[in-house]
Design an enzyme around this catalytic site. Structure first.
Site, PDB file in Angstrom:
ATOM      1  N   HIS A 123       0.817  -1.210   0.000  1.00  0.00           N
ATOM      2  CA  HIS A 123       0.000   0.000   0.000  1.00  0.00           C
ATOM      3  C   HIS A 123       0.858   1.271   0.000  1.00  0.00           C
ATOM      4  CE1 HIS A 123       0.797   0.677   4.309  1.00  0.00           C
ATOM      5  NE2 HIS A 123       0.719  -0.638   4.410  1.00  0.00           N
ATOM      6  N   ASP A 124       0.353   2.284  -0.690  1.00  0.00           N
ATOM      7  CA  ASP A 124       0.960   3.622  -0.711  1.00  0.00           C
ATOM      8  C   ASP A 124       2.337   3.652  -1.364  1.00  0.00           C
ATOM      9  OD1 ASP A 124      -1.172   5.030   0.912  1.00  0.00           O
ATOM     10  OD2 ASP A 124      -0.529   3.539   2.369  1.00  0.00           O
ATOM     11  N   GLY A 141       4.969  -1.451   2.306  1.00  0.00           N
ATOM     12  CA  GLY A 141       4.214  -0.221   2.136  1.00  0.00           C
ATOM     13  C   GLY A 141       5.069   1.034   2.143  1.00  0.00           C
TER      14      GLY A 141
END
Length: 268
Positions: A123-124, A141
């Site tokens: 994520h991100d 992430g």
């Protein structure tokens, strides 16, 4: 281009947007908020869900999971997004997660990238153009990966790390720090082993550019002085050399991780 070609066993949820020339293979699922660009091809058993956009001509192979909720225990269902560029290759079992509230709400993938079997983008993360992840690469992430980066099979990158453009991370390496542009890192835990000379030659960098990078590398990671002092010296000497200044800018920008450095005695 032709209208979308959808296998009878595929599920296209109401609200999904499929452009001309899309192919959705057997038992694949396209979620209600997903958008597939022109000519996107989903082989069998692919899931594209969440607020995910897939760019034109990207091909996704069986059992890839694209856009499911991030593997972050703090995630509470916020409407984060995943944007994948055009002409990407996403092989079997790849997982790519959208963003989170704590990381800017967005994961991005550039154009022309290849994610080989069972690789993962957390994520991100923000991945540049023409990046290659070999099999089983693990990107945690909040990472940033520049253009033309290659990561070898089974390598792992810690959360919040940065990998500069044209860098190479060897297979089975564990990267716990930032890797400079044009750098090559190897080992578990990874250390800076020199410059990615083979990659630079393959991409048409001139002999003079590579020579300048070698000189700057030796100056930046010499034994004398602090890193900040060496960066200042290199900035003055190489201020008219764009490739060297890209490394300088990367170091000056800093991040949450320290800089990956050579073992004693290693040279470019």
């Amino acid at each position: 281009m032709a209208n979308p070609k959808i296998h009878p066993t595929a599920i296209i949820e109401d609200g999904a947007k499929l452009s001309d020339g899309v192919t959705v293979g057997p038992y694949s699922i396209v979620g209600a908020y997903a958008t597939l660009g022109e000519g996107v091809e989903l082989a069998s058993h692919v899931v594209v869900t969440g607020r995910t956009t897939v760019g034109a001509r990207t091909r996704i192979f069986p059992f890839a999971s694209i856009g499911h909720q991030p593997q972050d225990l703090k995630y509470k269902g916020e409407p984060s997004t995943l944007d994948i560029g055009s002409d990407c290759l996403i092989r079997e079992g790849v997982t790519i997660n959208p963003g989170t509230e704590g990381g800017g709400m967005r994961t991005t993938i550039g154009n022309g990238c290849a994610f080989l079997a069972n690789s993962h983008v957390g994520h991100d993360c923000h991945v540049g153009n023409n990046v290659i992840f070999s099999n089983n690469v693990m990107l945690a992430g909040h990472c940033e990966v520049g253009d033309f980066v290659i990561i070898g099979g089974g390598a792992a990158v810690i959360q919040f790390a940065r990998v500069g453009s044209h860098a190479f991370l060897g297979g089975m390496s564990g990267l716990e720090q930032d890797l400079i542009p044009y750098g090559m890192a190897l080992g578990n835990r990874a250390y800076l082993s020199g410059l990615n000379i083979v990659g630079l030659q393959r991409r048409g960098f001139s002999r003079n550019e590579i020579h300048d990078l070698r000189r700057a590398y030796r100056a930046l990671f010499a034994q004398e002085g602090t890193l900040l002092e060496r960066v200042a010296d290199v900035t003055e000497e190489f201020k008219d050399h764009p490739t060297v200044m890209e490394i300088v800018a990367f170091i000056k920008a800093g991040g949450k991780r320290s800089m990956c450095t050579p073992k004693n005695g290693d040279e470019a």
